[in-house]
Design a protein around this motif. Structure first.
Motif, short mmCIF file in Angstrom:
data_model
loop_
_atom_site.label_atom_id
_atom_site.label_comp_id
_atom_site.label_asym_id
_atom_site.label_seq_id
_atom_site.Cartn_x
_atom_site.Cartn_y
_atom_site.Cartn_z
N ILE A 93 0.84 -1.19 0.00
CA ILE A 93 0.00 0.00 0.00
C ILE A 93 0.88 1.25 0.00
O ILE A 93 1.98 1.23 0.54
CB ILE A 93 -0.97 -0.02 1.20
N PHE A 94 0.43 2.30 -0.65
CA PHE A 94 1.12 3.59 -0.81
C PHE A 94 2.26 3.54 -1.82
O PHE A 94 2.99 4.50 -1.96
CB PHE A 94 1.66 4.15 0.51
N SER A 95 2.43 2.43 -2.54
CA SER A 95 3.53 2.33 -3.50
C SER A 95 3.01 2.06 -4.91
O SER A 95 2.56 0.95 -5.20
CB SER A 95 4.47 1.20 -3.11
N PRO A 96 3.11 3.04 -5.81
CA PRO A 96 2.74 2.76 -7.20
C PRO A 96 3.72 1.81 -7.88
O PRO A 96 3.36 1.10 -8.81
CB PRO A 96 2.76 4.14 -7.86
N PHE A 97 4.96 1.75 -7.39
CA PHE A 97 5.94 0.85 -7.98
C PHE A 97 5.46 -0.59 -7.98
O PHE A 97 5.60 -1.31 -8.97
CB PHE A 97 7.29 0.96 -7.26
N PHE A 98 4.90 -1.06 -6.88
CA PHE A 98 4.48 -2.46 -6.77
C PHE A 98 3.33 -2.79 -7.72
O PHE A 98 3.19 -3.94 -8.14
CB PHE A 98 4.16 -2.83 -5.32
N ASN A 99 2.51 -1.80 -8.10
CA ASN A 99 1.47 -2.05 -9.09
C ASN A 99 2.06 -2.30 -10.48
O ASN A 99 1.44 -2.95 -11.32
CB ASN A 99 0.48 -0.89 -9.15
N ALA A 100 3.25 -1.78 -10.73
CA ALA A 100 3.89 -1.99 -12.03
C ALA A 100 4.35 -3.44 -12.22
O ALA A 100 4.44 -3.91 -13.35
CB ALA A 100 5.09 -1.04 -12.18
N LEU A 101 4.62 -4.15 -11.14
CA LEU A 101 5.16 -5.50 -11.26
C LEU A 101 4.20 -6.45 -12.00
O LEU A 101 4.61 -7.09 -12.97
CB LEU A 101 5.56 -6.05 -9.90
N PRO A 102 2.93 -6.56 -11.61
CA PRO A 102 2.03 -7.44 -12.38
C PRO A 102 1.72 -6.88 -13.77
O PRO A 102 1.49 -7.66 -14.71
CB PRO A 102 0.77 -7.56 -11.51
N ILE A 103 1.71 -5.57 -13.92
CA ILE A 103 1.49 -4.96 -15.24
C ILE A 103 2.60 -5.38 -16.18
O ILE A 103 2.36 -5.77 -17.33
CB ILE A 103 1.38 -3.43 -15.13
N ARG A 104 3.83 -5.35 -15.71
CA ARG A 104 4.98 -5.76 -16.52
C ARG A 104 4.98 -7.26 -16.75
O ARG A 104 5.19 -7.74 -17.86
CB ARG A 104 6.29 -5.34 -15.85
N ARG A 105 4.73 -8.03 -15.69
CA ARG A 105 4.80 -9.49 -15.78
C ARG A 105 3.77 -10.05 -16.76
O ARG A 105 4.05 -10.96 -17.52
CB ARG A 105 4.60 -10.11 -14.38
N PRO A 118 -4.44 -12.88 -7.75
CA PRO A 118 -4.22 -12.92 -6.30
C PRO A 118 -2.90 -12.22 -6.01
O PRO A 118 -1.94 -12.37 -6.77
CB PRO A 118 -4.15 -14.41 -5.99
N VAL A 119 -2.86 -11.42 -4.96
CA VAL A 119 -1.62 -10.75 -4.57
C VAL A 119 -1.42 -10.89 -3.07
O VAL A 119 -2.37 -10.96 -2.31
CB VAL A 119 -1.59 -9.24 -4.96
N VAL A 120 -0.16 -10.93 -2.68
CA VAL A 120 0.19 -10.86 -1.26
C VAL A 120 0.20 -9.37 -0.94
O VAL A 120 1.03 -8.62 -1.45
CB VAL A 120 1.56 -11.51 -0.98
N TYR A 121 -0.76 -8.94 -0.13
CA TYR A 121 -1.00 -7.52 0.10
C TYR A 121 -0.42 -7.10 1.44
O TYR A 121 -0.73 -7.71 2.47
CB TYR A 121 -2.51 -7.28 0.07
N VAL A 122 0.45 -6.09 1.42
CA VAL A 122 1.10 -5.62 2.65
C VAL A 122 0.58 -4.22 2.97
O VAL A 122 0.72 -3.29 2.17
CB VAL A 122 2.63 -5.57 2.50
N ARG A 123 -0.03 -4.08 4.13
CA ARG A 123 -0.52 -2.78 4.59
C ARG A 123 0.56 -2.13 5.45
O ARG A 123 1.23 -2.78 6.23
CB ARG A 123 -1.80 -2.94 5.38
N MET A 124 0.69 -0.83 5.26
CA MET A 124 1.65 -0.07 6.06
C MET A 124 0.90 0.98 6.84
O MET A 124 -0.15 1.43 6.40
CB MET A 124 2.69 0.59 5.15
N PRO A 148 -7.81 -3.40 -3.07
CA PRO A 148 -8.58 -3.24 -1.83
C PRO A 148 -8.75 -1.79 -1.38
O PRO A 148 -9.67 -1.49 -0.62
CB PRO A 148 -7.77 -4.03 -0.80
N VAL A 149 -7.89 -0.88 -1.84
CA VAL A 149 -7.96 0.51 -1.38
C VAL A 149 -8.21 1.53 -2.48
O VAL A 149 -8.33 2.72 -2.19
CB VAL A 149 -6.68 0.92 -0.60
N ALA A 150 -8.27 1.10 -3.74
CA ALA A 150 -8.41 2.08 -4.82
C ALA A 150 -9.09 1.49 -6.04
O ALA A 150 -9.00 0.28 -6.31
CB ALA A 150 -7.05 2.62 -5.22
N GLU A 151 -9.75 2.36 -6.78
CA GLU A 151 -10.24 2.05 -8.12
C GLU A 151 -9.89 3.27 -8.95
O GLU A 151 -10.43 4.35 -8.73
CB GLU A 151 -11.74 1.79 -8.13
N THR A 152 -8.94 3.11 -9.88
CA THR A 152 -8.42 4.25 -10.62
C THR A 152 -7.87 3.80 -11.97
O THR A 152 -7.76 2.60 -12.23
CB THR A 152 -7.31 4.96 -9.80
#
Length: 172
Positions: A93-105, A118-124, A148-152
């Motif tokens: 959460i709070f990291s746009p970088f981690f959203n790039a990983l499945p987009i790239r993969r 499915p993702v292993v989701y880490v809340r900070m 879980p925290v955004a729709e964008t």
């Protein structure tokens, strides 16, 4: 604010990043640093994450083995082993970088399609870990992301990295 140093080799990613978050009604001010390594397909292999608050520092280490089982060691030195329903990606959460990983993969930055992963989701900043579903759908406007925290709708560069995540971050 997030700053990430990324090394690429094909779809393999090595990254070291820092996140600084101001206090809000939902969380205290904190800083975080992480070290990430993916495998040759771009799936997360290892992640070490440290969160620093005014009163304490916490760490978590995560590793995925060849059988896609995750081994997670938390700040209390408790170890959890789970398949997380075949999750190959971690979302912090709070990291746009981690959203790039499945987009790239999955190559969503190259072709128009939709996936639910499915993702292993880490809340900070508490470093709680759970299994969540995140959906990505690409089209000419960008990539629609539902977590879980955004729709964008995020926009990405020619390598699949986030340029703009409305309400969270814009790459400078």
């Amino acid at each position: 604010m997030e700053s990430v140093r990324v090394q690429l080799s094909g779809r393999r990613v090595k990254a070291y990043g820092r996140i600084v978050a101001a206090a809000t009604d939902s969380h205290p001010a904190f800083g975080a640093s992480y070290d990430l390594v993916t495998d040759e397909s771009g799936a997360t292999k290892r992640l070490s994450l440290t969160v620093t608050l005014a009163e304490r520092e916490r760490q978590i280490s995560m590793a995925r083995d060849e059988e896609n089982m995750w081994l997670i060691q938390d700040h209390l030195n408790q170890t959890k082993r789970s398949g997380f329903e075949g999750a190959l990606d971690v979302d912090v959460i709070f990291s746009p970088f981690f959203n790039a990983l499945p987009i790239r993969r999955t190559g969503l930055y190259e072709v128009a399609e939709a996936v639910v992963l499915p993702v292993v989701y880490v809340r900070m900043p508490d470093l709680s870990v759970s299994l969540e579903q995140t959906s990505y759908s690409s089209n000419e406007a960008g990539i629609t992301l539902v977590s879980p925290v955004a729709e964008t709708v995020v926009t990405v560069d020619e390598h699949g990295f986030i340029l703009d995540y409305p309400g969270l971050a814009e790459r400078i």
